[in-house]
Write a protein that holds these residues in place. Structure first.
Motif: not given
Length: 123
Positions: A116, A81, A93, A95, A77-78, A97
């Motif tokens: 974002y 991103a 960016e 995000k 996940e990181d 969940e």
């Protein structure tokens, strides 16, 4: 902070399972050498010990794969991103969940993924 603790915990568990797997394999090798030197053991006791060693080795392999799975989920996940941020030049960016990976289908699912903008000139 929590992700860093999970990272170190999973790394520790992977190292521990790897070490124990090597120890179990060396134990199995020593047992085979012992069997070759000691002809007085019965076939039943030999087969039980071999099955026990195989069961222990399989448990360690499954445990190692399970630790790798959780490590992969926590870090993918990181990584995605960061990939979005780097490829957009820091203007966007991501995000997420919830992150899911299906090993058999080889498919990644991102639940509630939101992009974002961080570029103030586009407002």
């Amino acid at each position: 902070m929590l992700k860093r603790v999970l990272h170190w915990l999973t790394a520790f568990l992977i190292f521990t399972f790897g070490f124990l797997l090597v120890a179990a394999l060396l134990n199995a090798l020593n047992f085979i050498i012992f069997i070759a030197k000691c002809p007085t053991l019965t076939a039943l006791s030999i087969s039980r010990k071999i099955l026990k060693i195989i069961a222990i080795a399989v448990c360690f392999v499954v445990g190692t794969l399970l630790c790798f799975h959780f490590w992969f989920i926590n870090h993918a996940e990181d990584l995605i991103a960061e990939l979005v941020r780097v490829e957009s030049g820091g203007k966007i960016e991501l995000k997420v969940e919830k992150f899911r990976y299906h090993w058999l289908k080889k498919r990644i699912e991102l639940k509630k993924a939101v992009f974002y903008t961080t570029d103030s000139s586009s407002i």
